[in-house]
Structures are given as C-alpha cells and as structure tokens.
Design an enzyme around this catalytic site. Structure first.
Site, PDB file in Angstrom:
ATOM      1  CE  LYS A   1      -5.916   9.236  -4.854  1.00  0.00           C
ATOM      2  NZ  LYS A   1      -6.970   9.880  -4.083  1.00  0.00           N
TER       3      LYS A   1
ATOM      4  CG  ASP B   1      -2.147  -0.457   1.217  1.00  0.00           C
ATOM      5  OD1 ASP B   1      -2.614  -0.606   0.091  1.00  0.00           O
ATOM      6  OD2 ASP B   1      -2.765  -0.688   2.275  1.00  0.00           O
TER       7      ASP B   1
ATOM      8  CG  MET C   1      -8.700   7.390   6.852  1.00  0.00           C
ATOM      9  SD  MET C   1      -9.628   6.136   5.951  1.00  0.00           S
ATOM     10  CE  MET C   1     -10.682   5.472   7.226  1.00  0.00           C
TER      11      MET C   1
HETATM   12  N1  SAH Z   1      -4.588   0.342   9.016  1.00  0.00           N
HETATM   13  C1  SAH Z   1      -4.099   1.669   9.365  1.00  0.00           C
HETATM   14  C2  SAH Z   1      -5.097   2.750   9.077  1.00  0.00           C
HETATM   15  C3  SAH Z   1      -5.331   2.957   7.606  1.00  0.00           C
HETATM   16  S1  SAH Z   1      -6.456   4.254   7.270  1.00  0.00           S
HETATM   17  C4  SAH Z   1      -3.700   1.666  10.845  1.00  0.00           C
HETATM   18  O1  SAH Z   1      -3.998   0.700  11.571  1.00  0.00           O
HETATM   19  O2  SAH Z   1      -3.063   2.608  11.282  1.00  0.00           O
HETATM   20  C5  SAH Z   1      -5.355   5.585   6.912  1.00  0.00           C
HETATM   21  C6  SAH Z   1      -5.363   6.576   8.050  1.00  0.00           C
HETATM   22  O3  SAH Z   1      -4.564   6.061   9.090  1.00  0.00           O
HETATM   23  C7  SAH Z   1      -4.743   7.917   7.714  1.00  0.00           C
HETATM   24  O4  SAH Z   1      -5.700   8.764   7.116  1.00  0.00           O
HETATM   25  C8  SAH Z   1      -4.367   8.410   9.081  1.00  0.00           C
HETATM   26  O5  SAH Z   1      -5.485   8.889   9.785  1.00  0.00           O
HETATM   27  C9  SAH Z   1      -3.943   7.118   9.757  1.00  0.00           C
HETATM   28  N2  SAH Z   1      -2.496   6.908   9.676  1.00  0.00           N
HETATM   29  C10 SAH Z   1      -1.852   5.915   9.055  1.00  0.00           C
HETATM   30  N3  SAH Z   1      -0.528   6.008   9.255  1.00  0.00           N
HETATM   31  C11 SAH Z   1      -0.348   7.073  10.045  1.00  0.00           C
HETATM   32  C12 SAH Z   1       0.797   7.686  10.625  1.00  0.00           C
HETATM   33  N4  SAH Z   1       2.018   7.216  10.424  1.00  0.00           N
HETATM   34  N5  SAH Z   1       0.614   8.768  11.403  1.00  0.00           N
HETATM   35  C13 SAH Z   1      -0.612   9.267  11.624  1.00  0.00           C
HETATM   36  N6  SAH Z   1      -1.725   8.730  11.110  1.00  0.00           N
HETATM   37  C14 SAH Z   1      -1.597   7.655  10.321  1.00  0.00           C
END
Ligand code: SAH
Length: 457
Positions: free
Chosen positions: A269, A247, A382
C-alpha cells in the site's frame, strides 16, 4: 597480482608443519581437510597434535633434517615464537619448499586464503594481506549464498558427469547444468531431499535434457523488518529470483540482496493509496511464473501468519505452478526478543495464541472466551487500532483487568519501541503514547494457580 591463486593437488603429498603448539594446530586443522601426508616437526607436541600422531593421521619428528622437505608440497612455520619462526623460515628457504610463516608476510612464499569449503566446491579469497577484514566479509557473503550441503550436490554432479556427456546432446548441456544448480535439483537438495534431487537429475538425463524449466514461486518470509533477520534460504531465493513482488514492512535493504537485473515490484500500500487487491497479486505472480520466471513473493514476518499466503498458494495450485514456503521470523518472535522475554514460559504460559482483533467485515469476531484462558500468551496482530474493543472483549471474556500487556512497535528494527501496561489501561496507553504501526500486543494470562501461589509466597 602479486600472488596467483592455484589449487594444489594434495593427495599423498607431504606437508611439513614446524611447531608443536596452538599455531601449529591451527595449520594442522586446515591441512586435515586435505589428503596430504602431515609431518609435524617440533621438540614437543600439544595434546591435539599428539592425538593426530597417535591416530596415525600425522607423523612426528623433533628436528628438521635435509630430507624432511624432499618432495614436500608446502611448509608451514608456526612455532608461536617470531625469532624461531624466522630461523626456521630460513631453513625452509634453503630447502626450496613453498613456505608460509604465521604472521610474517615478508617471510612467506605463499599466503593461506579465507576459504569457503563446500568440498569439492572450494572458494578461496585473498587480498594480498591488504584487507583481511574485507576478505572475511566476502567469505561471510559467499557462505550465505552456498547452502551447507551444496558440496554433496556438486559431488553428485561430478559422479553423473560421464552419464550426462553420454546422453545429453552437447548443445543442451549448459542448460542442463544451469537447471541442475538453479532449478528443482538444487532446491530439493538444499532442503535435505537428496534422494529427490538425484531422482530429478537422473530422470532428466534419461530424457536427454534439463527437467522442468517452468517458473516457480517462493513465498518467502522477510522477517520483521531488518535485513539480518531473514533466513539463509530466503537470501538464496532472493539471489536466484528473476522477479520479486514485495510488501510494505519489508526492509528495502533486503532487495539489495537480489541480482541486480532482477525485477522488483512493490505490491503494498502506498501512502494515501489503496493496496493492490489480492486477486491482482495472485494474477501477477502466477503470470510471471507461467512465463518461466523464478518468482519470489517477499512478505514481512512469516508467510504463514496473517499474510494471505493461503490465497497465493491456492492460486499457484490452481494455475498448476510449483511453489513453496520459506518461513520467516514472525512479529511475535521479534517482539519477545525485543522485550528480552519469551512467548511461552514453563508453568506460566504453556499456550501461545497468534490472533487478531481485526477481521473482514461480516466475518465473526474471534472467540475471545475460548482464547482468554489462563496459561496463555495472546499475540495480537494488526490490533493497535482496535485496542479499546479488544480490551472490552477480553475483560468481558473473564481476563483480569490487571493482566500484563506488552506492546512492541517496529520489533526487530532500529526503530523498535516497547511499552508495558495492563489490560485495563491498554487503550489509554495506545492513545497517550501514540503507538504507531507496525505494532504487536502481547497479552499475558498466567496460570491462575501460579499467580496465587506467587502472591502467597
Ligand atoms: N506475516 C507477518 C504479519 C503480517 S500482518 C508476520 O508474521 O509477522 C501485519 C501485522 O504484523 C502488523 O499490523 C503488526 O501487528 C505485525 N507486525 C509486522 N511487523 C512487525 C514489527 N516489526 N513489529 C511489530 N509488529 C509487527
């Protein structure tokens, strides 16, 4: 090679350790892993060594005598005093025993390697003294490749060897063992299901060949975006994978942990382009597994949190493909660590809610009234783009305007940034500070009673 590695049979053989302090204790700990007969030679013993003698696991003599070294496999000189070490090294040389002298390579016949111990699987690493730090790095890399319990599986394989020789045709044996150590038995064993691993092996032996060699899908959590925040199990899956579908937001360095010949497919994306539709992702992962490949679907954070894992799992189920989830560090956890704070705190936030302000068009919005309860940390994924609407919804649901909000972008990465604001000022902060994704927001709704009590104090 100036030195040559060999595995010495140690059962019942004598090892002499000259010294009675910490240096000697360190060598004794090493030798205790073997079945050697340990003889400690020193005027006096420190307590750990004395206890070994009291338990009968070692014997003690105060002075080296000529017969001490007769038939000994090894001698360690480890008094902690360089001059005394040099003198005793001379005694050992005269006795003709293979000798290791602590911190004196020029006096050594043999060096002790860095060891990765999954007995009976043992990996020894040496650099002839040229680069001990590199040896340790290699050791760390090997340690991560080999799960702690692997030795038990190797021992089990050893016990089944004769049975395999009797029932599995010679032409099929290589494939059988490859399957045992890469397929279902290894995976079952690694997650602690030792009985299941044994059952898989035995039923395959009874059938005369390897078990299911069909493909397998692992939904692996990559963590928040830096290579050292994936789990050891995740790394193992990467190293076994034939193909990796990854991803956006996955640290590219992680892909270096995969085998060089593993296929890597980006399904996220691209800037200015659409992401792969979920159906297409489901299609390619199940097709690869059906072709017999070991598939890793590498997802940022945890595969069970806003990652559409449910859809991919269901696609595997529907296709009859074995699959699993390897959890990862989710963004909320990484954000709390970045803040030096905690997601729950006894008495203040007893509940943790992982939610999002962004739902599919047409889906009902989150039940903010139900979520905005005192005693809660709300972790909003998100949601940066919807900061204003979320502020309005939460305040509308009764959350105080002054509630603390923490925003963390790039949590767990070198680019991490944090902001602290209030619910009332949330949208302004996001706009003024140009908070960029990936970012997560933690809204703190402490227990009202606690807040009041603190204010009164
Ligand atoms: N599966 C992922 C979430 C995916 S949805 C998890 O468990 O973290 C994508 C969202 O995750 C982003 O819009 C943001 O809100 C959050 N996100 C993912 N990586 C991040 C990071 N390193 N720092 C802050 N937010 C993060």
């Amino acid at each position: 090679m100036k030195t040559f590695p060999m595995f010495l049979k140690m059962a019942g053989r004598r090892v002499v350790i000259l010294g009675g302090g910490e240096e000697a204790a360190r060598k004794a700990r090493l030798m205790l892993k073997t079945e050697a007969e340990i003889v400690l030679c020193a005027p006096a013993l420190e307590p750990e060594l004395a206890a070994l003698v009291a338990r009968g696991r070692a014997t003690h003599v105060t002075k080296p005598t000529p017969d001490l070294f007769a038939g000994a496999a090894l001698a360690f000189v480890a008094t902690g005093a360089p001059e005394e070490d040099a003198r005793l090294a001379g005694v050992c040389r005269e006795a003709g025993v293979v000798t290791n002298v602590v911190d004196a390579p020029e006096l050594c016949d043999a060096f002790t390697p860095s060891i990765v111990d999954r007995d009976p699987l043992v990996v020894a690493i040496g650099t002839e003294g040229a680069a001990p730090v590199l040896a340790r790095q290699v050791k760390t890399a090997v340690e991560t490749m080999l799960e702690p319990r692997l030795g038990d599986l190797v021992a089990l394989a050893g016990r089944l060897r004769d049975e395999v020789a009797a029932r599995v045709a010679p032409a099929k044996r290589r494939a059988f063992w490859a399957w045992a150590f890469q397929g279902g038995p290894r995976r079952a064993h690694a997650r602690g299901a030792e009985d299941e691993a044994a059952r898989l092996l035995k039923s395959a032996i009874a059938r005369g060949g390897a078990g299911e060699t069909g493909g397998f899908v692992s939904l692996v959590g990559a963590g928040p975006g830096s290579r050292d925040l994936i789990t050891l199990r995740g790394v193992q899956r990467l190293q076994e994978a034939d193909v990796i579908f990854y991803d956006r937001l996955v640290d590219p360095d992680l892909l270096e942990l995969a085998r060089r010949d593993a296929e890597r497919v980006y399904v996220g994306k691209a800037p200015g382009a659409h992401s792969w539709p979920q159906d297409r992702i489901n299609g390619v992962i199940t097709a690869a597994a059906r072709a017999g490949k070991r598939v890793v679907r590498l997802k940022c954070g945890d595969p069970g949190v806003f990652a559409r894992g449910a859809e991919e799992g269901a696609a595997c189920e529907a296709a009859g493909i074995a699959w699993e989830i390897v959890p990862g560090v989710t963004a909320a956890s990484a954000a709390a660590a970045e803040l030096g704070g905690f997601l729950t705190e006894r008495g203040l936030y007893d509940s943790l809610v992982l939610t999002t302000g962004v739902v599919r068009p047409g889906d009902p919005a989150p039940d903010w009234g139900g979520l905005a309860r005192p005693g809660t940390t709300l972790a909003l994924y998100m949601s940066v783009g919807a900061a204003g609407a979320i502020r309005d919804a939460l305040i509308g649901a009764g959350a105080p305007e002054g509630s603390a909000v923490e925003i963390v972008s790039g949590a767990g990465t070198a680019e991490a940034r944090i902001w602290r604001t209030s619910l009332g000022g949330l949208a302004e902060t996001v706009a003024a500070e140009r908070v960029e994704n990936p970012a997560i927001m933690l809204v703190r709704l402490p227990k009202a009673a606690v807040v009041a009590a603190r204010a009164a104090a």
